[in-house]
Design an enzyme around this catalytic site. Sequence first.
Site, PDB file in Angstrom:
ATOM      1  N   ASN A  93       0.839  -1.214   0.000  1.00 37.32           N
ATOM      2  CA  ASN A  93       0.000   0.000   0.000  1.00 37.32           C
ATOM      3  C   ASN A  93       0.869   1.257   0.000  1.00 37.32           C
ATOM      4  OD1 ASN A  93       0.955   0.174   2.579  1.00 37.32           O
ATOM      5  ND2 ASN A  93      -1.042   0.194   3.583  1.00 37.32           N
ATOM      6  N   LYS A  95      -3.723  -3.299  12.373  1.00 39.38           N
ATOM      7  CA  LYS A  95      -4.623  -3.865  11.366  1.00 39.38           C
ATOM      8  C   LYS A  95      -3.896  -4.787  10.392  1.00 39.38           C
ATOM      9  CE  LYS A  95      -7.902  -1.021   9.672  1.00 39.38           C
ATOM     10  NZ  LYS A  95      -8.479   0.286   9.230  1.00 39.38           N
ATOM     11  N   TYR A 112       2.614  -3.292  17.786  1.00 39.95           N
ATOM     12  CA  TYR A 112       3.366  -4.183  16.897  1.00 39.95           C
ATOM     13  C   TYR A 112       3.475  -5.574  17.518  1.00 39.95           C
ATOM     14  CZ  TYR A 112       7.323  -5.681  13.914  1.00 39.95           C
ATOM     15  OH  TYR A 112       8.148  -6.343  13.039  1.00 39.95           O
TER      16      TYR A 112
END
Length: 329
Positions: free
Chosen positions: A35, A94, A148
């Site tokens: 992305n 996410k 994380y």
Amino acid sequence: MERKRVLITGAAGFLGSHLCDRFIKEDYHVIAMDNLITGDLQNIEHLFSLENFEFCHHDVSKYVYVPGKLDYILHFASPASPIDYLKIPIQTLKVGSLGTHNLLGLAKNKNARMIIASTSEVYGDPSVNPQPEEYWGNVNPVGPRGVYDEAKRFQEAMTMAYHTFHGLETRIVRIFNTYGPRMRLNDGRVLPAFIGQALRGEDLTVFGDGSQTRSFCYVDDLVEGIYRLLLSDYSQPVNIGNPDEITIGQFAEEIIKLTGTTQKVIYKELPTDDPKQRRPDITKARAILDWEPKVNRADGLKITYEYFKNLPAEALVNKEHKDFTTYNR
Ligand code: UDP
């Protein structure tokens, strides 16, 4: 013979781009997905003209569709520096959770084998050194690294559940600190930070008193370990890293010597939950994969320094070039 097809997520990042190179070299068809939040197309630009390479601009936290057959999925999409977790904590959560779930679903549909990029951060601030795979870790879920660490721990749990419940072929690599060309110069990690400071003529910022340790693995060694693990039949987590442990203070001295800078070390506050020690126990990788690192730190650092030295001058500007604020959380 028809080429095997591999999907690599995070393909424009540091590790992802080196994995693309390796699978192209092995004559796979590579579908590179990213992305581009922290990735950079420059890392894979040299592959775009190849007929067995394609790029897909997509966020794997959203439903993932790839036409055609898939033999392997390598899930390497994730911000990976403590500074990034602070800037984009929710995307970090996410991509490790929703992203992993989407890709496991895709792997199941395609009957593909999937390897996930886990991390030494699953051990948190470890109370045993070196860390074997059996150590369960010491993680603060609500600290700055929690986004994380917990995403990666969830990722391992989810992957193992698909393995045991659906019989999916899965592999889990726990990656320790890795360095080499294509690291982002301004991502805040210690090696690009020190080299960037040396190149700009700034003092080197050691956090804390510099007694915390890390063990740095050269990227080619890591890629070899991942490649072997993917093709092995072992589905439990495997540490891949270089056990050559060094304090951050000593590491700063090595960078000063390497770069010939006349700058000095200055000390700054130690970030919250910064692990005091980290060193992989690679007994399993040795036994199962017949793998161990081959590149010593002096050689690896020379190659890496050459890379940073030859970047265009504007890359050196001590400013993160990405504006994260526009991304959907
Ligand atoms: N560090 C440092 N100076 C810097 C950046 C990092 O002393 O400018 C330290 C950091 O506190 C940590 C170690 O170097 O102890 C490695 O940090 P990095 O962010 O590279 O990765 P980590 O292993 O902590 O995830």
